[in-house]
Design a protein around this motif. Structure first.
Motif, short mmCIF file in Angstrom:
data_model
loop_
_atom_site.label_atom_id
_atom_site.label_comp_id
_atom_site.label_asym_id
_atom_site.label_seq_id
_atom_site.Cartn_x
_atom_site.Cartn_y
_atom_site.Cartn_z
N GLU A 260 0.83 -1.21 0.00
CA GLU A 260 0.00 0.00 0.00
C GLU A 260 0.87 1.26 0.00
O GLU A 260 0.62 2.21 -0.76
N HIS A 261 1.88 1.27 0.84
CA HIS A 261 2.77 2.43 0.93
C HIS A 261 3.58 2.59 -0.36
O HIS A 261 3.77 3.70 -0.86
N PHE A 262 4.04 1.47 -0.90
CA PHE A 262 4.80 1.48 -2.16
C PHE A 262 3.97 2.09 -3.28
O PHE A 262 4.45 2.94 -4.03
N LYS A 263 2.72 1.66 -3.41
CA LYS A 263 1.85 2.18 -4.46
C LYS A 263 1.67 3.69 -4.33
O LYS A 263 1.71 4.43 -5.33
N LYS A 264 1.47 4.17 -3.12
CA LYS A 264 1.29 5.61 -2.91
C LYS A 264 2.52 6.38 -3.34
O LYS A 264 2.43 7.43 -4.00
N LEU A 265 3.70 5.86 -3.00
CA LEU A 265 4.94 6.55 -3.33
C LEU A 265 5.22 6.57 -4.82
O LEU A 265 5.69 7.58 -5.36
N VAL A 266 4.93 5.48 -5.50
CA VAL A 266 5.15 5.42 -6.95
C VAL A 266 4.11 6.25 -7.68
O VAL A 266 4.43 7.04 -8.58
N HIS A 267 2.85 6.09 -7.29
CA HIS A 267 1.78 6.82 -7.99
C HIS A 267 1.84 8.32 -7.75
O HIS A 267 1.31 9.10 -8.55
N LYS A 268 2.49 8.73 -6.68
CA LYS A 268 2.68 10.17 -6.45
C LYS A 268 3.50 10.78 -7.57
O LYS A 268 3.25 11.92 -7.99
N GLU A 269 4.49 10.03 -8.06
CA GLU A 269 5.36 10.51 -9.13
C GLU A 269 4.87 10.07 -10.52
O GLU A 269 5.01 10.81 -11.50
N TYR A 270 4.29 8.88 -10.59
CA TYR A 270 3.89 8.31 -11.89
C TYR A 270 2.49 7.70 -11.76
O TYR A 270 2.33 6.48 -11.67
N PRO A 271 1.47 8.53 -11.73
CA PRO A 271 0.10 8.04 -11.48
C PRO A 271 -0.45 7.13 -12.58
O PRO A 271 -1.43 6.42 -12.35
N HIS A 272 0.17 7.13 -13.75
CA HIS A 272 -0.36 6.37 -14.88
C HIS A 272 0.03 4.89 -14.86
O HIS A 272 -0.55 4.09 -15.59
N VAL A 273 1.02 4.49 -14.06
CA VAL A 273 1.52 3.12 -14.14
C VAL A 273 0.59 2.16 -13.40
O VAL A 273 -0.09 2.52 -12.44
N GLU A 274 0.57 0.92 -13.88
CA GLU A 274 -0.23 -0.13 -13.24
C GLU A 274 0.70 -1.01 -12.41
O GLU A 274 1.67 -1.56 -12.92
N ILE A 275 0.37 -1.16 -11.13
CA ILE A 275 1.19 -1.95 -10.21
C ILE A 275 0.40 -3.19 -9.81
O ILE A 275 -0.75 -3.08 -9.35
N VAL A 276 0.99 -4.37 -9.99
CA VAL A 276 0.29 -5.62 -9.71
C VAL A 276 1.14 -6.54 -8.83
O VAL A 276 2.36 -6.45 -8.81
N SER A 277 0.47 -7.43 -8.13
CA SER A 277 1.15 -8.52 -7.44
C SER A 277 1.33 -9.67 -8.41
O SER A 277 0.52 -9.87 -9.32
N PRO A 278 2.39 -10.46 -8.25
CA PRO A 278 2.65 -11.55 -9.19
C PRO A 278 1.66 -12.71 -9.02
O PRO A 278 1.13 -12.93 -7.92
N VAL A 279 1.46 -13.43 -10.09
CA VAL A 279 0.61 -14.62 -10.04
C VAL A 279 1.40 -15.79 -9.46
O VAL A 279 0.92 -16.52 -8.59
N PHE A 280 2.64 -15.97 -9.94
CA PHE A 280 3.46 -17.09 -9.50
C PHE A 280 4.78 -16.62 -8.92
O PHE A 280 5.26 -15.52 -9.20
N ASP A 281 5.40 -17.50 -8.11
CA ASP A 281 6.76 -17.27 -7.64
C ASP A 281 7.74 -17.39 -8.80
O ASP A 281 7.43 -18.03 -9.83
N PRO A 282 8.96 -16.83 -8.68
CA PRO A 282 9.91 -16.79 -9.80
C PRO A 282 10.32 -18.14 -10.36
O PRO A 282 10.73 -18.23 -11.51
N CYS A 283 10.19 -19.22 -9.57
CA CYS A 283 10.57 -20.55 -10.08
C CYS A 283 9.75 -20.97 -11.28
O CYS A 283 10.13 -21.88 -12.02
N MET A 284 8.61 -20.31 -11.51
CA MET A 284 7.77 -20.62 -12.67
C MET A 284 8.20 -19.87 -13.92
O MET A 284 7.65 -20.09 -15.00
N GLY A 285 9.20 -18.99 -13.80
CA GLY A 285 9.60 -18.18 -14.95
C GLY A 285 10.08 -19.01 -16.12
O GLY A 285 9.79 -18.68 -17.28
#
Length: 315
Positions: A260-285
């Motif tokens: 929540e805090h991360f999104k506020k800090l990023v969107h304060k500078e770049y409100p247009h970006v979409e921030i998402v949580s990952p679907v899978f852990d990196p081992c699925m890459g």
């Protein structure tokens, strides 16, 4: 045909065996692979263990292995070839593999808060990265940083330099200590200090979920550090990102206030970006990479992965 997907970083190595129909066939797991923090001998032994577990007794031929190894990737490939016949070996970039596992897409920005911390940027014509300097020079907002601040918070609460915090009794219980000074031997005499200290984040998480102000402040600090990495990366590219901003790494799982805090800090500078949580852990890459290389579309293969590889969901 059978394949391997693997991810080895600061804390752990996970190896997955699957077939061309995306059926899960085997899993192996061991400790981290980073040579900055563990000996080559220990890493090699753990690689042998994880690969053997994934391959099972039948030791089938492997068409391709797609993997991220933060450390000796050549040793990992050799270990596989010593245990079975391997066709193609592809060493993937840490950030892009995690991004593909998280979003099912090749392009975007990855904000990593694992044992260490990084920001990775991928577009059709550009690859960029910030962070990853390790425990002494950087890794701000990562698990080692969070663990270190948590241990110090316990010390400060004990000697009066800091606020009282639930971290202190929780740490005493977690490490089964009768006196806080016992942590000195535990921390300085371990063979894998980085992993041990990063594991303390589970104490931070418990305290934060109890509403402990000190623990919550540690997560706010971590969010600020990762947001600074992310915003700096966006500034380098005039605010443009060819996809989503995806978080990755175990620290994010500690408490929702960090995101929540991360999104506020990023969107304060770049409100247009979409921030998402990952679907899978990196081992699925590696599995996502293999599907994309075979020309499959995300909308076709991602539902199959969700059905068959649920144990590797980022939760």
């Amino acid at each position: 045909m059978q394949y391997l997907s693997a991810d080895g970083g600061g804390t752990k190595l996970i190896v997955i065996r699957y077939d061309e129909n995306m059926n899960l066939l085997g899993v192996g797991q061991a400790a981290g692979t980073n040579l900055n923090f563990r000996s080559l001998e220990d890493i090699t032994a753990d690689m042998e263990k994880a690969v053997a577990e994934a391959l099972g007794e039948e030791k089938p031929e492997i068409e391709a292995a797609d993997f991220v190894i933060v450390g000796p990737g050549d040793v990992f490939e050799r270990v596989i070839r010593e245990q079975t016949k391997l066709g193609q070996a592809n060493r993937l970039a840490e950030g892009q593999a995690a991004l593909m596992a998280g979003t099912g897409e090749k392009y975007g920005l990855l904000a990593l808060a694992g044992t260490g911390s990084d920001a990775f940027y991928y577009s059709p014509d550009c690859t960029d990265g910030i962070g990853g300097w390790g425990t002494v020079l950087g890794d701000e907002g990562g698990g080692f940083d969070v663990g270190t601040k948590t241990l110090r918070a316990a010390i400060y609460a004990e000697d009066g330099r800091g606020e009282k915090t639930e971290i202190l009794p929780l740490l005493m219980e977690e490490w089964k200590m009768t006196a806080l000074w016992d942590m000195v031997e535990k921390v300085y005499h371990t063979r894998d200090q980085r992993r041990l200290v990063a594991s303390v984040a589970k104490v931070t998480s418990k305290a934060a979920h109890m509403g402990d102000p000190v623990a919550l402040s540690i997560y706010r600090d971590a969010a600020w550090e990762i947001a600074r990495l992310t915003n700096t990366m966006l500034a380098r590219h005039d605010g443009y990102v060819a996809g989503k901003i995806c978080i990755s790494g175990g620290v994010w799982k500690g408490h929702p206030s960090m995101l929540e805090h991360f999104k506020k800090l990023v969107h304060k500078e770049y409100p247009h970006v979409e921030i998402v949580s990952p679907v899978f852990d990196p081992c699925m890459g590696g599995i996502v990479y293999r599907a994309l290389e075979m020309g499959q579309k995300k909308e076709d293969f991602f539902p199959v992965l969700l059905e068959k590889f649920g144990q590797f969901r980022y939760e």
